[in-house]
Enzyme design. Structure first.
Site, PDB file in Angstrom:
ATOM      1  N   TYR A 153      66.574  63.110  54.455  1.00  0.00           N
ATOM      2  CA  TYR A 153      67.387  63.910  53.605  1.00  0.00           C
ATOM      3  C   TYR A 153      68.231  63.927  53.266  1.00  0.00           C
ATOM      4  O   TYR A 153      69.386  63.454  52.652  1.00  0.00           O
ATOM      5  CB  TYR A 153      67.290  65.657  54.057  1.00  0.00           C
ATOM      6  CG  TYR A 153      67.095  66.215  52.488  1.00  0.00           C
ATOM      7  CD1 TYR A 153      65.699  66.519  52.031  1.00  0.00           C
ATOM      8  CD2 TYR A 153      68.247  66.548  51.797  1.00  0.00           C
ATOM      9  CE1 TYR A 153      65.809  67.392  50.747  1.00  0.00           C
ATOM     10  CE2 TYR A 153      67.952  67.531  50.495  1.00  0.00           C
ATOM     11  CZ  TYR A 153      66.788  67.532  49.770  1.00  0.00           C
ATOM     12  OH  TYR A 153      66.560  68.630  49.171  1.00  0.00           O
ATOM     13  N   TYR A 210      70.081  71.223  49.039  1.00  0.00           N
ATOM     14  CA  TYR A 210      69.827  71.023  50.570  1.00  0.00           C
ATOM     15  C   TYR A 210      70.654  70.550  51.306  1.00  0.00           C
ATOM     16  O   TYR A 210      70.591  69.237  51.072  1.00  0.00           O
ATOM     17  CB  TYR A 210      67.808  71.442  50.628  1.00  0.00           C
ATOM     18  CG  TYR A 210      67.614  71.689  52.221  1.00  0.00           C
ATOM     19  CD1 TYR A 210      67.918  72.357  51.949  1.00  0.00           C
ATOM     20  CD2 TYR A 210      67.380  70.699  52.851  1.00  0.00           C
ATOM     21  CE1 TYR A 210      67.255  72.956  54.217  1.00  0.00           C
ATOM     22  CE2 TYR A 210      67.288  70.699  54.493  1.00  0.00           C
ATOM     23  CZ  TYR A 210      67.353  72.308  54.815  1.00  0.00           C
ATOM     24  OH  TYR A 210      66.962  72.322  56.054  1.00  0.00           O
ATOM     25  N   GLU A 259      53.880  72.409  33.767  1.00  0.00           N
ATOM     26  CA  GLU A 259      52.265  72.302  34.149  1.00  0.00           C
ATOM     27  C   GLU A 259      51.162  71.927  33.960  1.00  0.00           C
ATOM     28  O   GLU A 259      51.522  71.897  32.374  1.00  0.00           O
ATOM     29  CB  GLU A 259      52.665  73.762  34.762  1.00  0.00           C
ATOM     30  CG  GLU A 259      53.195  74.037  35.285  1.00  0.00           C
ATOM     31  CD  GLU A 259      53.819  74.253  36.651  1.00  0.00           C
ATOM     32  OE1 GLU A 259      52.680  73.236  37.108  1.00  0.00           O
ATOM     33  OE2 GLU A 259      54.902  74.004  37.176  1.00  0.00           O
ATOM     34  N   ALA A 310      62.250  70.417  40.074  1.00  0.00           N
ATOM     35  CA  ALA A 310      62.530  69.464  41.230  1.00  0.00           C
ATOM     36  C   ALA A 310      60.930  68.202  40.424  1.00  0.00           C
ATOM     37  O   ALA A 310      59.893  69.022  40.577  1.00  0.00           O
ATOM     38  CB  ALA A 310      61.905  69.946  42.199  1.00  0.00           C
TER      39      ALA A 310
HETATM   40  P1  NAD Z   1      58.848  72.911  43.348  1.00  0.00           P
HETATM   41  O1  NAD Z   1      58.333  72.272  42.619  1.00  0.00           O
HETATM   42  O2  NAD Z   1      58.484  74.554  43.783  1.00  0.00           O
HETATM   43  O3  NAD Z   1      59.686  73.601  41.833  1.00  0.00           O
HETATM   44  C1  NAD Z   1      59.739  72.304  40.373  1.00  0.00           C
HETATM   45  C2  NAD Z   1      59.983  73.107  38.823  1.00  0.00           C
HETATM   46  O4  NAD Z   1      59.884  72.420  37.983  1.00  0.00           O
HETATM   47  C3  NAD Z   1      58.820  73.531  38.538  1.00  0.00           C
HETATM   48  O5  NAD Z   1      58.400  75.292  38.134  1.00  0.00           O
HETATM   49  C4  NAD Z   1      58.032  72.504  37.934  1.00  0.00           C
HETATM   50  O6  NAD Z   1      57.108  72.483  36.777  1.00  0.00           O
HETATM   51  C5  NAD Z   1      59.214  72.017  37.282  1.00  0.00           C
HETATM   52  N1  NAD Z   1      59.175  70.749  37.194  1.00  0.00           N
HETATM   53  C6  NAD Z   1      59.310  69.554  37.362  1.00  0.00           C
HETATM   54  N2  NAD Z   1      59.208  68.742  36.295  1.00  0.00           N
HETATM   55  C7  NAD Z   1      59.533  69.282  35.427  1.00  0.00           C
HETATM   56  C8  NAD Z   1      59.474  68.569  34.034  1.00  0.00           C
HETATM   57  N3  NAD Z   1      59.514  66.861  33.554  1.00  0.00           N
HETATM   58  N4  NAD Z   1      60.357  68.974  32.644  1.00  0.00           N
HETATM   59  C9  NAD Z   1      60.180  70.690  32.864  1.00  0.00           C
HETATM   60  N5  NAD Z   1      60.117  71.134  34.840  1.00  0.00           N
HETATM   61  C10 NAD Z   1      59.465  70.218  34.603  1.00  0.00           C
HETATM   62  O7  NAD Z   1      59.966  73.027  44.037  1.00  0.00           O
HETATM   63  P2  NAD Z   1      61.059  73.904  44.605  1.00  0.00           P
HETATM   64  O8  NAD Z   1      60.862  73.674  45.966  1.00  0.00           O
HETATM   65  O9  NAD Z   1      61.772  75.039  43.810  1.00  0.00           O
HETATM   66  O10 NAD Z   1      62.920  72.964  44.407  1.00  0.00           O
HETATM   67  C11 NAD Z   1      63.591  73.784  43.048  1.00  0.00           C
HETATM   68  C12 NAD Z   1      65.040  73.298  43.279  1.00  0.00           C
HETATM   69  O11 NAD Z   1      65.571  73.466  44.801  1.00  0.00           O
HETATM   70  C13 NAD Z   1      65.070  71.043  44.003  1.00  0.00           C
HETATM   71  O12 NAD Z   1      66.221  70.952  43.429  1.00  0.00           O
HETATM   72  C14 NAD Z   1      65.032  71.193  44.956  1.00  0.00           C
HETATM   73  O13 NAD Z   1      66.066  69.892  45.638  1.00  0.00           O
HETATM   74  C15 NAD Z   1      65.874  72.678  45.790  1.00  0.00           C
HETATM   75  N6  NAD Z   1      65.537  72.831  47.239  1.00  0.00           N
HETATM   76  C16 NAD Z   1      64.876  73.290  47.194  1.00  0.00           C
HETATM   77  C17 NAD Z   1      64.128  73.713  49.059  1.00  0.00           C
HETATM   78  C18 NAD Z   1      63.213  74.127  49.467  1.00  0.00           C
HETATM   79  O14 NAD Z   1      63.165  74.012  50.762  1.00  0.00           O
HETATM   80  N7  NAD Z   1      62.143  73.725  48.940  1.00  0.00           N
HETATM   81  C19 NAD Z   1      65.634  74.165  49.707  1.00  0.00           C
HETATM   82  C20 NAD Z   1      66.750  74.267  48.625  1.00  0.00           C
HETATM   83  C21 NAD Z   1      66.833  72.886  47.722  1.00  0.00           C
END
Ligand code: NAD
Length: 385
Positions: free
Chosen positions: A233, A223, A74, A139
């Site tokens: 997707y 997902y 962040e 992510a």
């Molecule tokens: P998000 O963007 O809210 O969170 C991503 C996190 O990863 C944050 O804490 C960010 O700081 C961290 N991050 C990013 N790059 C980084 C790095 N280089 N080093 C360390 N930390 C890093 O994303 P999200 O939607 O909560 O996604 C999280 C997981 O859930 C992913 O695998 C996503 O595919 C999966 N997912 C999301 C959804 C959806 O609808 N949002 C649905 C199903 C699954």
């Protein structure tokens, strides 16, 4: 400074410190309502500052009574620009957790790097000895590989370009969007960024350091979604990465059977997060889904999903599908929910979208992610950024 939202496309470039604290406070209150269950007590969360990772950190702290180490990437404020929402969320989470007597330490840096892995391992050694749960919820748009080169993930189809409806987030109009096909290199890069390689690197490094407890659990999130989003997707470049993530879960359970490690994929529900808002077609699907699921009394946000995952599905015998995946998308994928969306998808246009989809909820959740739109936060007040 008075902080206002500045929205550009699918991102808000400002974040409100007090609003982010309010968002974390509300999520904590939601978990506290469940009461405590027996569960892991020393948890590492990689990707812990927003979305599913932050909700996971809250659920294990207030649902299991666990101490947590978080890793996120962040941006801090430079005095003129606000920090990112994830930076404020992390500060707020640490403050609440410490006030409530829970251990919480956070690392801000590139989770793909060896350097952060080393720092985290050192911290586990000193403060925990070992971890009994590792949650991988990163992510990221790009990854710097161990050799210093950088690869980026793309949100494209595989094979043919795909045309479908999407919502223009600037105007709320329904438009057609054509998503181009990724070339082989782009698919490979997306797998390197969002697949299981780095998850495996983490587990391998933690195991070599002897900091994983016998019988620990590790989780990563995936997902699947309905047919209207499959081209972009499930069958697209990100879907290839998610397949790799699933294959990695199987591999990890086999490779680390000697320490009794159990690796799971939880297939989560589609929700507004900073990552999902960037995917074409998906925001329109999400706003339709919100309407249908709310009408059916099935609506869940990140924290409700993670409360159900950690306090229900993972307790006792882990409930999985025939491929060993934990299905948190069970409500989303109910036939009656999907049928209602399919019934309106073809006919939806800019005129009917306000009525058929829950655009208001989409935008409420969008603003909430950056700490805006809470009725008990005074946004006219000067705040320390
Ligand atoms: P998000 O963007 O809210 O969170 C991503 C996190 O990863 C944050 O804490 C960010 O700081 C961290 N991050 C990013 N790059 C980084 C790095 N280089 N080093 C360390 N930390 C890093 O994303 P999200 O939607 O909560 O996604 C999280 C997981 O859930 C992913 O695998 C996503 O595919 C999966 N997912 C999301 C959804 C959806 O609808 N949002 C649905 C199903 C699954």
């Amino acid at each position: 400074m008075v902080v206002e939202p500045k929205v550009k496309g699918f991102i808000c470039t400002t974040a409100h410190p007090k609003g982010c604290e309010e968002s974390v406070r509300r999520q904590i209150a939601s978990t506290k309502k469940f009461g405590m269950v027996e569960g892991p007590k020393r948890v590492l969360v990689i990707g812990s500052s927003t979305g599913y990772g932050l909700a996971s950190r809250i659920a294990v702290t207030y649902g299991y009574g666990a101490g947590t180490i978080g890793v996120a990437f962040e941006r801090e404020s430079n005095g003129k620009r606000t920090a990112t929402a994830g930076w404020y969320n992390t500060k707020a989470f640490e403050k609440f957790a410490k006030e409530d007597g829970y251990y919480a330490k956070s690392f801000n840096g590139d989770g793909f790097s060896e350097e952060i892995k080393k720092q985290v391992i050192e911290c586990i050694r000193e403060d925990f000895g070992q971890v009994d749960m590792i949650i991988y919820s990163m992510a990221a748009p790009r990854r710097t590989l161990p050799d210093g080169t950088s690869v980026s993930s793309v949100l494209k189809t595989v094979g043919e370009p795909f045309t479908n409806k999407t919502i223009d987030l600037r105007t709320n109009e329904i438009k057609e969007v054509t998503v181009p096909a990724a070339n082989e290199e782009e698919v490979r890069a997306t797998v390197q960024v969002m697949g299981g390689e780095d998850w495996k690197d983490w587990i391998t490094a933690l195991n070599e350091a002897g900091v994983i407890k016998q019988g620990a659990v590790t989780l990563a999130y995936s997902y699947i979604g309905p047919v209207v989003t499959h081209a972009i997707y499930k069958e697209g470049s990100i879907g290839h990465a998610k397949k790799h993530l699933y294959d990695t879960s199987v591999e990890l359970s086999e490779q680390f059977a000697n320490i009794g490690l159990r690796a799971y994929i939880a297939v989560n529900k589609a929700l507004v997060t900073q990552s999902s808002a960037a995917i074409p077609v998906v925001p329109l699907y999400i706003s339709l889904l919100y309407r249908v699921m709310k009408d059916a009394g099935l609506h869940e946000g990140c924290i409700e999903q993670m409360n159900r995952l950690f306090l229900d599905k993972l307790v006792g015998d882990v409930e999985t599908d025939d491929q060993g995946r934990i299905r948190m998308d069970d409500y989303e994928m109910k036939e009656e929910v999907q049928q209602k969306i399919a019934d309106v998808w073809d006919g939806i246009d800019s005129g009917s979208v306000q009525e058929l989809a829950d655009i208001k909820e989409f935008w409420d959740e969008f603003y909430h992610m950056f700490g805006f739109g809470y009725d008990n936060v005074d946004y006219t007040e000067d705040v320390e950024i």
